[in-house]
Design an enzyme around this catalytic site. Structure first.
Site, PDB file in Angstrom:
ATOM      1  N   HIS A 124      44.163  50.134  37.927  1.00  0.00           N
ATOM      2  CA  HIS A 124      43.681  51.178  38.852  1.00  0.00           C
ATOM      3  C   HIS A 124      44.748  51.536  39.895  1.00  0.00           C
ATOM      4  O   HIS A 124      44.850  52.680  40.316  1.00  0.00           O
ATOM      5  CB  HIS A 124      42.441  50.695  39.603  1.00  0.00           C
ATOM      6  CG  HIS A 124      41.138  51.004  38.921  1.00  0.00           C
ATOM      7  ND1 HIS A 124      40.752  52.279  38.579  1.00  0.00           N
ATOM      8  CD2 HIS A 124      40.118  50.186  38.533  1.00  0.00           C
ATOM      9  CE1 HIS A 124      39.544  52.227  38.006  1.00  0.00           C
ATOM     10  NE2 HIS A 124      39.136  50.975  37.964  1.00  0.00           N
ATOM     11  N   GLY A 132      34.760  43.945  40.523  1.00  0.00           N
ATOM     12  CA  GLY A 132      36.071  44.327  41.038  1.00  0.00           C
ATOM     13  C   GLY A 132      36.029  45.770  41.501  1.00  0.00           C
ATOM     14  O   GLY A 132      35.222  46.562  41.001  1.00  0.00           O
ATOM     15  N   HIS A 153      42.410  44.985  34.850  1.00  0.00           N
ATOM     16  CA  HIS A 153      41.707  46.260  35.060  1.00  0.00           C
ATOM     17  C   HIS A 153      41.951  46.789  36.477  1.00  0.00           C
ATOM     18  O   HIS A 153      42.258  47.969  36.675  1.00  0.00           O
ATOM     19  CB  HIS A 153      40.212  46.017  34.804  1.00  0.00           C
ATOM     20  CG  HIS A 153      39.331  47.222  34.955  1.00  0.00           C
ATOM     21  ND1 HIS A 153      38.665  47.798  33.902  1.00  0.00           N
ATOM     22  CD2 HIS A 153      38.996  47.953  36.049  1.00  0.00           C
ATOM     23  CE1 HIS A 153      37.966  48.847  34.339  1.00  0.00           C
ATOM     24  NE2 HIS A 153      38.142  48.949  35.644  1.00  0.00           N
ATOM     25  N   GLU A 154      41.856  45.886  37.472  1.00  0.00           N
ATOM     26  CA  GLU A 154      42.016  46.323  38.873  1.00  0.00           C
ATOM     27  C   GLU A 154      43.465  46.699  39.190  1.00  0.00           C
ATOM     28  O   GLU A 154      43.716  47.623  39.966  1.00  0.00           O
ATOM     29  CB  GLU A 154      41.523  45.241  39.838  1.00  0.00           C
ATOM     30  CG  GLU A 154      40.046  44.893  39.718  1.00  0.00           C
ATOM     31  CD  GLU A 154      39.130  46.098  39.656  1.00  0.00           C
ATOM     32  OE1 GLU A 154      39.437  47.132  40.278  1.00  0.00           O
ATOM     33  OE2 GLU A 154      38.107  46.022  38.947  1.00  0.00           O
ATOM     34  N   GLN A 185      39.389  53.854  43.896  1.00  0.00           N
ATOM     35  CA  GLN A 185      37.992  54.116  43.530  1.00  0.00           C
ATOM     36  C   GLN A 185      37.142  54.503  44.742  1.00  0.00           C
ATOM     37  O   GLN A 185      36.034  55.012  44.581  1.00  0.00           O
ATOM     38  CB  GLN A 185      37.371  52.878  42.860  1.00  0.00           C
ATOM     39  CG  GLN A 185      37.993  52.562  41.506  1.00  0.00           C
ATOM     40  CD  GLN A 185      37.314  51.382  40.857  1.00  0.00           C
ATOM     41  OE1 GLN A 185      37.660  50.242  41.124  1.00  0.00           O
ATOM     42  NE2 GLN A 185      36.341  51.630  39.996  1.00  0.00           N
ATOM     43  N   CYS A 196      33.499  50.567  33.946  1.00  0.00           N
ATOM     44  CA  CYS A 196      34.183  50.843  35.213  1.00  0.00           C
ATOM     45  C   CYS A 196      33.204  51.531  36.149  1.00  0.00           C
ATOM     46  O   CYS A 196      32.471  52.432  35.725  1.00  0.00           O
ATOM     47  CB  CYS A 196      35.388  51.756  34.943  1.00  0.00           C
ATOM     48  SG  CYS A 196      36.329  52.172  36.415  1.00  0.00           S
ATOM     49  N   LEU A 197      33.200  51.113  37.408  1.00  0.00           N
ATOM     50  CA  LEU A 197      32.295  51.735  38.387  1.00  0.00           C
ATOM     51  C   LEU A 197      32.613  53.215  38.558  1.00  0.00           C
ATOM     52  O   LEU A 197      31.770  53.972  39.028  1.00  0.00           O
ATOM     53  CB  LEU A 197      32.396  51.007  39.737  1.00  0.00           C
ATOM     54  CG  LEU A 197      31.908  49.555  39.743  1.00  0.00           C
ATOM     55  CD1 LEU A 197      32.165  48.911  41.102  1.00  0.00           C
ATOM     56  CD2 LEU A 197      30.428  49.477  39.392  1.00  0.00           C
TER      57      LEU A 197
HETATM   58 ZN   LIG Z   1      37.444  50.301  37.104  1.00  0.00          ZN
END
Ligand SMILES: [Zn+2]
Length: 187
Positions: free
Chosen positions: A134, A46, A130-131, A51, A88-89
């Site tokens: 964000h 995701g 989670h997304e 991000q 998380c990226l």
């Molecule tokens: Zn994340």
């Protein structure tokens, strides 16, 4: 298509509220395509617009090889509980156990602006929560206990000092992009 830079913890945009999408434009489609490419290159499941430094209210998701975009998403039902490890990226190499709803129903618009609903359980439900977080400036570390959050942040700072990295942008290397390993907990 092109790979986008991933903004990491400390970048102000990760803590800002996003702006609802009102018009579907070629520029938006380009953004969505680039976000998918970047998510796959980073081995994530995701990726949300903040991000990659953008303020549009949208995220891309691909759990179990079923890619889709959620534009202006909203959780309309949440029930049950699940606890599991999340990463998380935007906070590479930091993981923590997060409690989420086991099932969510999300109402959103697709890449053409058409409304749809997704009814999800387990990993897909976790990814959606989670997304969507964000898009409202929330990160998974916000859910950790004070002690665990402090430990995670200390580890993060230490790794960054070792790298001598003071920027808030992560550039994917060709080696990273070429690797095949996908981590299910990175969102
Ligand atoms: Zn994340």
């Amino acid at each position: 298509m092109s790979l986008l830079d991933i903004y990491v913890l400390g970048a102000p945009i990760l803590r800002q509220e996003t702006i609802p999408v009102t018009t579907i434009t070629p520029d938006l489609h380009q953004l969505i395509d680039n976000m998918f490419e970047t998510m796959y290159a980073a081995k994530g499941i995701g990726l949300a617009a903040p991000q990659v430094g953008r303020a549009e209210q949208l995220s891309v998701i691909d759990v179990d090889e079923h890619p889709f975009v959620i534009i202006n998403p909203e959780i309309v039902l949440a029930e049950g509980k699940q606890k599991g490890e999340e990463g998380c990226l935007s906070i590479p190499d930091i993981y923590g156990d997060v409690e989420r709803a086991m099932r969510v129903v999300v109402r959103a618009q697709d890449r053409d602006g058409q409304p749809f609903e997704v009814d999800a359980n387990e990993l897909l439900a976790r990814c959606l929560q989670h997304e969507i977080d964000h898009l409202h400036g929330r990160l998974f570390i916000d859910y950790l206990s004070l002690v665990k959050r402090r430990a995670a942040l200390a580890k993060w700072e230490k790794a960054r000092q070792k790298d001598g990295d003071r920027s808030h942008v992560r550039k994917l290397t060709p080696e990273e992009a070429a690797g095949s390993h996908r981590r299910d907990e990175e969102l």
